[in-house]
Design a protein around this motif. Sequence first.
Motif, PDB file in Angstrom:
ATOM      1  N   VAL A 383       0.836  -1.196   0.000  1.00 52.62           N
ATOM      2  CA  VAL A 383       0.000   0.000   0.000  1.00 52.62           C
ATOM      3  C   VAL A 383       0.875   1.251   0.000  1.00 52.62           C
ATOM      4  N   LYS A 384       1.804   1.287   0.945  1.00 51.98           N
ATOM      5  CA  LYS A 384       2.714   2.434   1.024  1.00 51.98           C
ATOM      6  C   LYS A 384       3.817   2.373  -0.019  1.00 51.98           C
ATOM      7  N   GLN A 385       3.966   1.186  -0.651  1.00 52.02           N
ATOM      8  CA  GLN A 385       5.019   0.976  -1.643  1.00 52.02           C
ATOM      9  C   GLN A 385       6.397   1.297  -1.062  1.00 52.02           C
ATOM     10  N   GLU A 386       6.644   0.699   0.115  1.00 53.46           N
ATOM     11  CA  GLU A 386       7.943   0.884   0.739  1.00 53.46           C
ATOM     12  C   GLU A 386       8.249  -0.277   1.681  1.00 53.46           C
ATOM     13  N   TYR A 387       9.531  -0.441   1.971  1.00 56.39           N
ATOM     14  CA  TYR A 387       9.964  -1.446   2.934  1.00 56.39           C
ATOM     15  C   TYR A 387       9.858  -0.859   4.335  1.00 56.39           C
ATOM     16  N   LEU A 388       9.356  -1.674   5.265  1.00 55.58           N
ATOM     17  CA  LEU A 388       9.141  -1.172   6.615  1.00 55.58           C
ATOM     18  C   LEU A 388       9.925  -1.997   7.644  1.00 55.58           C
ATOM     19  N   GLU A 389      10.846  -1.344   8.291  1.00 59.49           N
ATOM     20  CA  GLU A 389      11.601  -1.987   9.359  1.00 59.49           C
ATOM     21  C   GLU A 389      10.683  -2.406  10.498  1.00 59.49           C
ATOM     22  N   SER A 390       9.647  -1.604  10.765  1.00 57.73           N
ATOM     23  CA  SER A 390       8.754  -1.863  11.895  1.00 57.73           C
ATOM     24  C   SER A 390       7.968  -3.161  11.722  1.00 57.73           C
ATOM     25  N   LEU A 391       7.790  -3.630  10.487  1.00 55.04           N
ATOM     26  CA  LEU A 391       7.058  -4.870  10.243  1.00 55.04           C
ATOM     27  C   LEU A 391       7.985  -6.071  10.099  1.00 55.04           C
ATOM     28  N   THR A 392       9.275  -5.843  10.183  1.00 57.69           N
ATOM     29  CA  THR A 392      10.254  -6.915  10.001  1.00 57.69           C
ATOM     30  C   THR A 392      10.698  -7.425  11.375  1.00 57.69           C
ATOM     31  N   PRO A 393      10.270  -8.624  11.752  1.00 58.77           N
ATOM     32  CA  PRO A 393      10.546  -9.128  13.103  1.00 58.77           C
ATOM     33  C   PRO A 393      12.039  -9.360  13.360  1.00 58.77           C
ATOM     34  N   SER A 394      12.404  -9.259  14.625  1.00 56.04           N
ATOM     35  CA  SER A 394      13.766  -9.538  15.072  1.00 56.04           C
ATOM     36  C   SER A 394      13.787 -10.831  15.876  1.00 56.04           C
ATOM     37  N   TYR A 395      14.914 -11.524  15.823  1.00 53.24           N
ATOM     38  CA  TYR A 395      15.032 -12.792  16.549  1.00 53.24           C
ATOM     39  C   TYR A 395      16.491 -13.024  16.909  1.00 53.24           C
ATOM     40  N   GLY A 396      16.726 -13.578  18.075  1.00 55.59           N
ATOM     41  CA  GLY A 396      18.058 -14.023  18.445  1.00 55.59           C
ATOM     42  C   GLY A 396      18.887 -13.015  19.206  1.00 55.59           C
ATOM     43  N   ASN A 397      20.157 -13.364  19.368  1.00 56.07           N
ATOM     44  CA  ASN A 397      21.079 -12.569  20.179  1.00 56.07           C
ATOM     45  C   ASN A 397      22.277 -12.026  19.401  1.00 56.07           C
ATOM     46  N   ASP A 398      22.630 -12.651  18.301  1.00 55.84           N
ATOM     47  CA  ASP A 398      23.878 -12.326  17.606  1.00 55.84           C
ATOM     48  C   ASP A 398      23.735 -11.045  16.791  1.00 55.84           C
ATOM     49  N   THR A 399      24.559 -10.054  17.111  1.00 54.41           N
ATOM     50  CA  THR A 399      24.498  -8.778  16.402  1.00 54.41           C
ATOM     51  C   THR A 399      25.533  -8.708  15.293  1.00 54.41           C
ATOM     52  N   LEU A 400      25.252  -7.888  14.295  1.00 56.40           N
ATOM     53  CA  LEU A 400      26.183  -7.721  13.187  1.00 56.40           C
ATOM     54  C   LEU A 400      27.496  -7.114  13.666  1.00 56.40           C
ATOM     55  N   GLU A 401      27.431  -6.164  14.593  1.00 56.91           N
ATOM     56  CA  GLU A 401      28.664  -5.532  15.079  1.00 56.91           C
ATOM     57  C   GLU A 401      29.555  -6.550  15.784  1.00 56.91           C
ATOM     58  N   ALA A 402      28.960  -7.434  16.563  1.00 59.06           N
ATOM     59  CA  ALA A 402      29.748  -8.478  17.226  1.00 59.06           C
ATOM     60  C   ALA A 402      30.369  -9.418  16.205  1.00 59.06           C
ATOM     61  N   PHE A 403      29.628  -9.728  15.156  1.00 59.81           N
ATOM     62  CA  PHE A 403      30.157 -10.584  14.091  1.00 59.81           C
ATOM     63  C   PHE A 403      31.322  -9.910  13.381  1.00 59.81           C
ATOM     64  N   PHE A 404      31.160  -8.630  13.014  1.00 58.59           N
ATOM     65  CA  PHE A 404      32.244  -7.886  12.363  1.00 58.59           C
ATOM     66  C   PHE A 404      33.488  -7.841  13.266  1.00 58.59           C
ATOM     67  N   THR A 405      33.279  -7.576  14.545  1.00 60.14           N
ATOM     68  CA  THR A 405      34.407  -7.478  15.480  1.00 60.14           C
ATOM     69  C   THR A 405      35.186  -8.791  15.529  1.00 60.14           C
ATOM     70  N   LYS A 406      34.460  -9.899  15.622  1.00 59.47           N
ATOM     71  CA  LYS A 406      35.111 -11.209  15.662  1.00 59.47           C
ATOM     72  C   LYS A 406      35.811 -11.508  14.347  1.00 59.47           C
ATOM     73  N   ALA A 407      35.167 -11.171  13.220  1.00 60.09           N
ATOM     74  CA  ALA A 407      35.746 -11.450  11.906  1.00 60.09           C
ATOM     75  C   ALA A 407      37.017 -10.645  11.668  1.00 60.09           C
ATOM     76  N   VAL A 408      37.045  -9.409  12.153  1.00 62.92           N
ATOM     77  CA  VAL A 408      38.239  -8.578  12.009  1.00 62.92           C
ATOM     78  C   VAL A 408      39.400  -9.180  12.798  1.00 62.92           C
ATOM     79  N   LYS A 409      39.111  -9.721  13.974  1.00 64.28           N
ATOM     80  CA  LYS A 409      40.159 -10.286  14.827  1.00 64.28           C
ATOM     81  C   LYS A 409      40.577 -11.688  14.397  1.00 64.28           C
TER      82      LYS A 409
END
Length: 427
Positions: A383-409
């Motif tokens: 209807v709004k013709q847009e992607y909505l973060e508010s309708l996109t559910p979240s799950y789990g504990n692993d964050t992207l920043e933690a993944f990047f930090t580990k991958a860099v090290k």
Amino acid sequence: TASLIMLAHHAAGTSRLQAACGSSLRGVPVFGPRCLQTPARSPALTSSVVQSLTGQASCSSWTAVRPSRSARASLRVHAAAAAVDDYRSREPKDVRVLVVGCTGYIGKFVTRELVSRGYNVVAFTREQAGVKGKLGKADIIKELPGAEVRFGSVSDKDSLRQVAFKDKVDVVVSCLASRTGGKKDSWMIDYEATKTCLDVGRELGASHFVLLSAICVQKPLLEFQRAKLKLEADLQAAGDITYSIVRPTAFFKSVAGQIDLVKQGKPYVMFGDGKLAACKPISERDLSCFIADCVSQRDKVNQMLPIGGPGRAVTARDQADMLFRITGQKENLFPVPVALMDGIISILDFLAQFLPNQFEDAAEFGRIGKYYAVESMLVWDPVKQEYLESLTPSYGNDTLEAFFTKAVKEGLKGQELGDQAVFGVNE
């Protein structure tokens, strides 16, 4: 042209993002046995959004239609059969779960998660599998401890009947996906092979089918998206088997392609200002946990389930800033005009008219690269013709920043792109 292709593909993150996302349309967060789900806000979905996600109108727009006498009889038979033997009422050790696509990036984590929950897991795979077929029988068995590994072909009904389904299977979990995103490969794996597993499962009495799909099928512009959508439709229409269709957003490995380059002081390549698209990346551990939930949790039965990782949605520019901060490197951005990719795709499409074997898939890869540069991996509101973060559910504990930090090290071992790598980057 080769240089432009390399630049554009590299700008797309060097991967064929196989993404998706998922959540119960009820928007009710559930705690998995091992992974803590992070609740997302759950605003009421409009009927059009529900229709976009499920292919059905919302409850408010349904029209009551009385089934025919034969249809009612059939429903009573199915209901009675379900009441007699609902596998969810048994102990996990007494529930046989067949995993196809068990040696893929997500499939191996799903297999291990199901084993850890005590299920009787059968992992069905080719004799040569894994990234570029480097794993032999002994390697595969070692990779999947606790599972009964059986070898055969997901494209061969007899192989499935005689090997994969030789014992009664309660649940089929399909993590099958095209390794390249090429046109023929997409239809051969994302549709035909998966449909063959579905057909044999139905034939031999499987109760539930969990399908790993992709959130990007909401706006199908690519061949692999069309193949996945057709399989989703066939599964929903089957009627004699229940389903859970999981549509995750970006995987961590799909946004990891430029980590080593930034570490080396090279520029972070992005389309436009890097804010054209956003996603909520989810780790393989959290996604496998969610998929395992679909085996046991009744609220996920016959649902389309978009799912993302914890935290807010991030753009390419957000990812770049995160990497500069973690590596300590000075900001070094290389913006690429979207029109550059359009030009490359046009050239490849022209060449494909004369040399289809050489250029048809190359053009499709260009379209894939552009798609993930300009289309968000979030729930789409028609209807709004847009992607909505508010309708996109979240799950789990692993964050992207933690993944990047580990991958860099520690590097990116286990996050290799394999057949999806471009010019050997993060292969």
